[in-house]
Enzyme design. Structure first.
Site, mmCIF file in Angstrom:
data_model
loop_
_atom_site.group_PDB
_atom_site.id
_atom_site.type_symbol
_atom_site.label_atom_id
_atom_site.label_comp_id
_atom_site.label_asym_id
_atom_site.label_seq_id
_atom_site.Cartn_x
_atom_site.Cartn_y
_atom_site.Cartn_z
ATOM 1 C CE1 TYR A 1 -6.873 107.323 12.052
ATOM 2 C CE2 TYR A 1 -9.160 108.009 12.163
ATOM 3 C CZ TYR A 1 -7.870 108.060 12.650
ATOM 4 O OH TYR A 1 -7.577 108.845 13.731
ATOM 5 C CE LYS B 1 -6.272 105.628 15.153
ATOM 6 N NZ LYS B 1 -5.264 106.001 16.152
HETATM 7 P P1 NAP Z 1 0.574 113.576 12.727
HETATM 8 O O1 NAP Z 1 0.591 115.025 12.981
HETATM 9 O O2 NAP Z 1 0.558 113.096 11.298
HETATM 10 O O3 NAP Z 1 1.769 112.869 13.487
HETATM 11 C C1 NAP Z 1 1.875 111.473 13.418
HETATM 12 C C2 NAP Z 1 3.096 110.997 14.181
HETATM 13 O O4 NAP Z 1 3.152 109.558 14.109
HETATM 14 C C3 NAP Z 1 4.399 111.518 13.607
HETATM 15 O O5 NAP Z 1 5.324 111.664 14.650
HETATM 16 C C4 NAP Z 1 4.814 110.378 12.675
HETATM 17 O O6 NAP Z 1 6.204 110.440 12.409
HETATM 18 C C5 NAP Z 1 4.410 109.170 13.515
HETATM 19 N N1 NAP Z 1 4.209 107.922 12.748
HETATM 20 C C6 NAP Z 1 3.385 107.692 11.713
HETATM 21 N N2 NAP Z 1 3.514 106.429 11.294
HETATM 22 C C7 NAP Z 1 4.435 105.822 12.085
HETATM 23 C C8 NAP Z 1 5.017 104.535 12.150
HETATM 24 N N3 NAP Z 1 4.674 103.559 11.304
HETATM 25 N N4 NAP Z 1 5.940 104.284 13.110
HETATM 26 C C9 NAP Z 1 6.302 105.247 13.981
HETATM 27 N N5 NAP Z 1 5.809 106.495 13.977
HETATM 28 C C10 NAP Z 1 4.890 106.776 13.026
HETATM 29 O O7 NAP Z 1 -0.730 112.874 13.395
HETATM 30 P P2 NAP Z 1 -1.669 113.381 14.602
HETATM 31 O O8 NAP Z 1 -2.781 114.143 14.016
HETATM 32 O O9 NAP Z 1 -0.855 113.956 15.667
HETATM 33 O O10 NAP Z 1 -2.265 111.960 15.073
HETATM 34 C C11 NAP Z 1 -1.662 111.230 16.116
HETATM 35 C C12 NAP Z 1 -2.621 110.143 16.571
HETATM 36 O O11 NAP Z 1 -3.851 110.753 16.968
HETATM 37 C C13 NAP Z 1 -2.966 109.111 15.517
HETATM 38 O O12 NAP Z 1 -3.062 107.839 16.104
HETATM 39 C C14 NAP Z 1 -4.334 109.569 15.022
HETATM 40 O O13 NAP Z 1 -5.097 108.513 14.531
HETATM 41 C C15 NAP Z 1 -4.918 110.128 16.304
HETATM 42 N N6 NAP Z 1 -5.992 111.094 16.073
HETATM 43 C C16 NAP Z 1 -5.721 112.322 15.520
HETATM 44 C C17 NAP Z 1 -6.756 113.227 15.329
HETATM 45 C C18 NAP Z 1 -6.550 114.613 14.774
HETATM 46 O O14 NAP Z 1 -7.542 115.324 14.547
HETATM 47 N N7 NAP Z 1 -5.345 115.068 14.533
HETATM 48 C C19 NAP Z 1 -8.074 112.863 15.661
HETATM 49 C C20 NAP Z 1 -8.303 111.607 16.217
HETATM 50 C C21 NAP Z 1 -7.257 110.735 16.417
HETATM 51 P P3 NAP Z 1 6.869 109.722 11.110
HETATM 52 O O15 NAP Z 1 5.942 109.944 9.970
HETATM 53 O O16 NAP Z 1 8.200 110.365 10.966
HETATM 54 O O17 NAP Z 1 6.989 108.271 11.476
#
Ligand code: NAP
Length: 259
Positions: free
Chosen positions: A157, A161
């Site tokens: 991951y 990133k």
């Molecule tokens: P989340 O709650 O798991 O939501 C992820 C979203 O991405 C869902 O809508 C999921 O829907 C979609 N997704 C996953 N794989 C996909 C694919 N192959 N094609 C299309 N859609 C896809 O995740 P989140 O925490 O909001 O994270 C969102 C982003 O923020 C990510 O890039 C993550 O690395 C980044 N981020 C998050 C955090 C944190 O603390 N939450 C911190 C740093 C960075 P489906 O599964 O239905 O496709």
């Protein structure tokens, strides 16, 4: 400040949950026309319905960011329904943990296909329409993990990133001649469905390491995306905006307690 967003056509990948849903909601609330994508139709439809119920102009398209045909179909839908593409929020991502000793090649590939190749394919598919916009923006959701910090269990991951930032900097140079800016938001630990799935122990540990004493909200990240999409941010490109409550700042384990 964000009035310039009204009427803009926005694509948000991973818009059905978490940060992507927060970004979609924020743009829709300010009068943008939002197309959100995800793989799971039911959750996507629910997110779209929620935004429409509060007067937002939102549509959904089921698509996998690791598929170029899927992302070309998404771009075509935005062209047909919203007349173009102004802002692309490259947000879809996954963060399954795997220690190096147990990590399989397919674990590595799945993370990179979604997080890094998905970034390229999303921008690639949207580029022809984005070039026609007078306000083109690419906003990538990266992370503090990889670009700034390390976390055992997340080497695949973290690499994906950090890779996104290499993409952002080079793409910013290529896209500048079209007036398109390309920037990244680096979230710390944000309360989302994906983060909650890591468990209460993980969440509690993370809160302890945030000087501002809480997890981030999806609105915290959406506000950063809104700013980078606005006319006021038109001269910012190839940059990173850390939104983490100060999590990357402490120089020692005791620095927060003694602050
Ligand atoms: P989340 O709650 O798991 O939501 C992820 C979203 O991405 C869902 O809508 C999921 O829907 C979609 N997704 C996953 N794989 C996909 C694919 N192959 N094609 C299309 N859609 C896809 O995740 P989140 O925490 O909001 O994270 C969102 C982003 O923020 C990510 O890039 C993550 O690395 C980044 N981020 C998050 C955090 C944190 O603390 N939450 C911190 C740093 C960075 P489906 O599964 O239905 O496709």
């Amino acid at each position: 400040m964000f009035t310039s967003i009204a009427g803009r056509s926005v694509i948000v990948t991973g818009g059905s949950k978490g940060i992507g849903k927060g970004i979609s909601r924020a743009f829709a609330a300010r009068g943008a026309r939002v197309l959100l994508t995800a793989r799971t139709a039911e959750e996507l439809e629910m997110a779209v319905a929620e935004m429409r119920a509060t007067g937002g102009d939102a549509i959904g398209a089921v698509a996998n960011v690791s598929s170029l045909p899927d992302m070309e179909r998404v771009a075509q839908r935005a062209l047909e329904t919203h007349g173009g593409i102004d802002i692309v929020c490259v947000n879809a991502g996954i963060f399954p943990s795997a220690r190096l000793e147990e990590m399989r090649e397919e674990d590595w590939d799945e993370v990179h296909d979604t997080n890094l190749k998905g970034t390229f394919l999303t921008v690639r598919a949207c580029l022809p329409a984005l070039k026609q916009s007078a306000h083109g923006r690419v906003i990538v959701t990266s992370s503090i993990t990889g670009p700034i910090t390390g976390l055992p269990g997340w080497s695949h991951y973290a690499a994906s990133k950090a890779g996104q930032l290499g993409f952002v900097r080079s793409a910013a140079l290529e896209l500048a001649k079209y007036g398109i800016t390309c920037n990244a938001v680096l979230p710390g630990n944000i309360r989302t469905e994906g983060l909650e799935a890591l468990g209460a122990e993980y969440t509690a540990k993370m809160i302890e390491s945030v000087p501002l004493g809480r997890l981030g909200s999806v609105e915290d990240i959406a506000n950063a995306a809104l700013f980078l999409a606005s006319d006021e941010a038109a001269f910012i490109t190839g940059q990173t905006l850390v939104v983490d409550g100060g999590q990357v700042l402490p120089e020692s384990l005791s620095a927060i307690a003694s602050g």
